[in-house]
Design an enzyme around this catalytic site. Structure first.
Site, mmCIF file in Angstrom:
data_model
loop_
_atom_site.group_PDB
_atom_site.id
_atom_site.type_symbol
_atom_site.label_atom_id
_atom_site.label_comp_id
_atom_site.label_asym_id
_atom_site.label_seq_id
_atom_site.Cartn_x
_atom_site.Cartn_y
_atom_site.Cartn_z
ATOM 1 N N GLU A 163 0.886 -1.456 0.052
ATOM 2 C CA GLU A 163 0.050 -0.250 0.208
ATOM 3 C C GLU A 163 0.774 1.393 -0.058
ATOM 4 O OE1 GLU A 163 -2.584 -0.681 3.232
ATOM 5 O OE2 GLU A 163 -4.259 -1.980 2.156
ATOM 6 N N ASP B 256 -8.418 -9.291 4.327
ATOM 7 C CA ASP B 256 -8.114 -7.923 5.272
ATOM 8 C C ASP B 256 -9.048 -7.847 6.205
ATOM 9 O OD1 ASP B 256 -7.216 -5.972 6.135
ATOM 10 O OD2 ASP B 256 -7.350 -4.410 4.414
ATOM 11 N N GLU C 292 -12.345 -1.923 12.261
ATOM 12 C CA GLU C 292 -12.439 -1.297 10.795
ATOM 13 C C GLU C 292 -13.624 -1.954 10.058
ATOM 14 O OE1 GLU C 292 -8.876 -1.695 8.674
ATOM 15 O OE2 GLU C 292 -9.604 -0.659 6.887
#
Ligand code: GCW
Length: 698
Positions: A303, A382, A410
């Site tokens: 990323e 993820d 998240e």
């Protein structure tokens, strides 16, 4: 040292009331060292409040005979010690006969009840501290008539929390990346917080759960945070000083490009001598100011973070570079396996983000130094609410592996939704990648004869008065530590522990109603969350960027590699070897064949591994489309029931806690309805198949 809570903060799971049983006893603490001082301090504070007393024995010669005639209720002792009263000495003799010296290790302890005295023995100071908090957990039960001798040792040597905290407020991610509990407890507005009281209180909470390592900054290392390694090292040392009395070591996320950005070198090539010397020298300085520094955490080539690929080197080259710098001091490098192409072409059906970690890392097995810990997210994607385990966990027998969880929610409701994650983690930890008779994920993380990598999780705390935004999200932080200590603990029992400790004494009318209500709300809350969000393991139907709330096609044509491929006929990702991306081939038998087979694949992962028609019949007997409708209606009803349960505690729990949870439950219900309606409408419109029960789909 100050074990008091900062005034503006709710006490979480160690309110003074949790120490009542301990604090009303006559206690002797024997031993020396900073962590033993913490034990004394905790005991003294409890005694001051609840009328007990604490004896601090004068040092005696090592050959002194056991002291007779003492009448302690509790003895906490570091052994061998020559000054034990006769009851504790007797326990020590039995222990040595049964187990031999050294069985307790660096962090273990023994608990026994003998001649009406409760005895806790440890061979190293950290063990005594964990023994103390175990007593607190037991409360009066620690002083019951009889107790068999219990020996406790952590399954994992490393039980670590990563903080994705920034020093500077990041323009997109804020002070804490994926943080849902306010600002950072370490950093505020470009600097370390001057007052670290809160950090001390945090360390105490973590120690009581069993955590022993904390990384203090984000794995996405930006310019200011990079300098924690060099000219801002004093800030890290100050935090280490506050956490040390709780047996917690500090780790630091570093940038692979540090030799360039901080050292002025032309490159960060891991095989370059100048680069190696820079890391060696820089690391030496770190240990000069923090002798018990834990090590580095690195997100490389992921990323947008820099890494060894830029120099044509492998991740083993990169990790070993840092490992060599840390080795003389006993430090470790946590090298993250979260490496994938985030600039993928959605038109290319052959590329598959789930494969990435396996493709990158499995071929490197055996090439990492002993002090490299490869840190793999528990799933291949993820932190979705449902994924299979990452095949990397089973593919690298010659590598120390740490499994990474995400306590910060998240993808599981962002601490606006109740989602007790321990049942999910427990499933992962108990999963046996080589089949029922083989080792489990927890066994891999714990290591066999060689050291394992342990468990790591992304923390969920911030400067919020309730620590975690949603007060009930504290249970996840507590449970993470407990499962890292003992992965076989029952998550429901851990929830009970948390309820007892947190609401001890503060619930009017006793704990019974609180326990019943919270069990009803929390036990199944992860599965409830799963029901009203993305179905059958397909994942990622969230709003891009912030990842909150539904957006079925939000990531469908994006470069991030997160697709569901729904069309008018069916949905799901074909990851088979026969006709798909071949990802199933990364698993050992039996799972490579179970997942490959549309008949044998477990329902909850069906759409992760297969693209199937809406009419496909699940093991449950329902069709995929009807399952989608049913679970989404049911999920929302369950949230409404949670809310009703919580209402009944209105006059029972602290009004501040009650109001905060009520506000969050209102939002959870609103958001769950939004999920239900968007998911149901989307699949109804795609498939044209009506709900068998004729319920309204907008
Ligand atoms: O889940 C993703 C998050 C990123 C995070 C990344 C990671 C720290 O969306 O915010 O970056 O994972 O784990 O590195």
């Amino acid at each position: 040292m100050n074990t008091a809570q900062p005034n503006d903060v709710h006490a979480a799971w160690l309110p003074p009331e949790a120490f009542r049983a301990l604090g009303s006893r006559h206690t002797l603490v024997c031993g020396e060292g900073a962590l033993v001082d913490t034990v004394r301090h905790e005991t003294a504070q409890a005694c001051a409040r609840y009328g007990g007393s604490l004896d601090l024995p004068p040092p005696r010669p090592a050959d002194a005979r056991p002291a007779a005639g003492t009448s302690y209720d509790l003895v906490l002792a570091l052994v061998p010690a020559g000054l034990l009263p006769i009851t504790a000495a007797a326990v020590e003799v039995v222990y040595r006969r049964r187990h031999g010296a050294g069985a307790l290790g660096e962090e273990g302890f023994l608990l026994a009840r003998h001649a009406e005295v409760t005895v806790v023995l440890a061979e190293a100071p950290a063990g005594l501290l964990y023994g103390l908090y175990h007593l607190v957990r037991l409360g009066e039960a620690a002083f019951g008539l009889t107790r068999p001798m219990e020996l406790h040792r952590p399954a994992m040597r490393l039980r670590m929390l990563d903080h994705w905290d920034n020093i500077d407020v990041h323009p997109v991610m804020g002070q804490v990346e994926r943080g849902y509990a306010g600002g950072s407890i370490f950093w505020a507005n470009g600097a370390r917080r001057a007052d670290l009281t809160r950090v001390g209180a945090y360390g105490r909470l973590l120690a009581a759960g069993g955590v022993n390592a904390v990384a203090v900054n984000n794995v996405n290392v930006h310019a200011t945070e990079m300098r924690l390694l060099t000219d801002r090292l004093g800030d890290v040392a100050a935090i280490a000083d506050v956490l040390r009395p709780y047996g917690i070591r500090v780790h630091l996320s570093v940038s692979f490009a540090a030799p360039v950005a901080l050292g002025g070198l032309p490159a960060a090539d891991p095989l370059d001598d100048g680069v190696r010397a820079w890391w060696a020298d820089t690391t030496k300085r770190v240990y000069e100011s923090i002798p018990d520094f834990g090590g580095y955490v690195v997100k490389a080539d992921s990323e947008g973070q820099p890494g060894p690929f830029a120099y044509g080197r492998s991740h083993a080259d990169g990790a070993n570079l840092l490992a060599d710098a840390l080795a003389p001091f006993g430090g470790v490098v946590h090298w993250r396996a979260f490496v994938y192409n985030h600039r993928q072409d959605w038109r290319d059906r052959s590329s598959d983000r789930a494969r990435a970690a396996g493709d990158h890392f499995a071929p490197l097995d055996g090439q990492f130094r002993d002090n490299v810990i490869l840190q793999a997210k528990h799933g291949p994607m993820d932190f979705q609410p449902r994924e299979p385990i990452s095949p990397v966990i089973a593919a690298m027998p010659g590598t120390r592996l740490a499994v990474e969880f995400q306590v910060t929610q998240e993808y599981t409701g962002q601490q606006r939704h109740v989602c007790y994650l321990a049942p999910w983690w427990s499933e992962v930890l108990r999963f046996a990648p080589w089949g029922d008779d083989g080792r489990t994920v927890a066994d891999v993380a714990a290591g066999g004869s060689a050291a394992g990598g342990g468990l790591v999780a992304v923390s969920n705390v911030g400067d919020d008065p309730f620590w975690t935004g949603h007060p009930l999200a504290q249970a996840n932080l507590y449970a993470f530590g407990r499962l890292a200590w003992d992965p076989l603990l029952d998550p429901v029992a851990v929830l009970d522990e948390w309820i007892e400790l947190t609401f001890a004494g503060s619930a009017s009318g006793g704990l019974g109603p609180v326990r019943r209500a919270l069990r009803g709300i929390m036990d199944d809350s992860w599965r409830t969350y799963e029901r009203y969000t993305a179905p059958l393991g397909v994942g990622f139907m969230v709003r891009p960027g912030h990842h909150y709330g539904p957006d079925v096609d939000g990531y469908e044509y994006s470069p991030w590699g997160t697709y569901h491929f729904a069309d008018r006929d069916g949905v799901g990702v074909d990851r088979t070897r026969a006709s798909g991306t071949g990802f199933t081939g990364q698993y050992p038998p039996p799972w490579r064949d179970v997942y490959e087979s549309v008949e044998r694949c477990p329902d909850e992962l069906l759409l992760f591994f297969h693209h199937v028609p809406y009419g496909h019949v699940l093991h449950s007997g329902s069709t995929v489309i009807q399952h989608i409708y049913d679970t989404h209606f049911a999920g929302v009803e369950q949230v409404a029931a949670m809310r009703r349960r919580w209402e009944r505690l209105a006059d029972v729990v602290d009004p501040g806690v009650h109001a905060r949870v009520r506000e969050r439950l209102d939002e959870q219900l609103r958001c769950a309805e939004e999920w239900r309606d968007q998911i149901n409408a989307y699949f109804f419109r795609k498939s044209g198949v009506p709900d068998a029960h004729g319920r309204r789909i907008p």
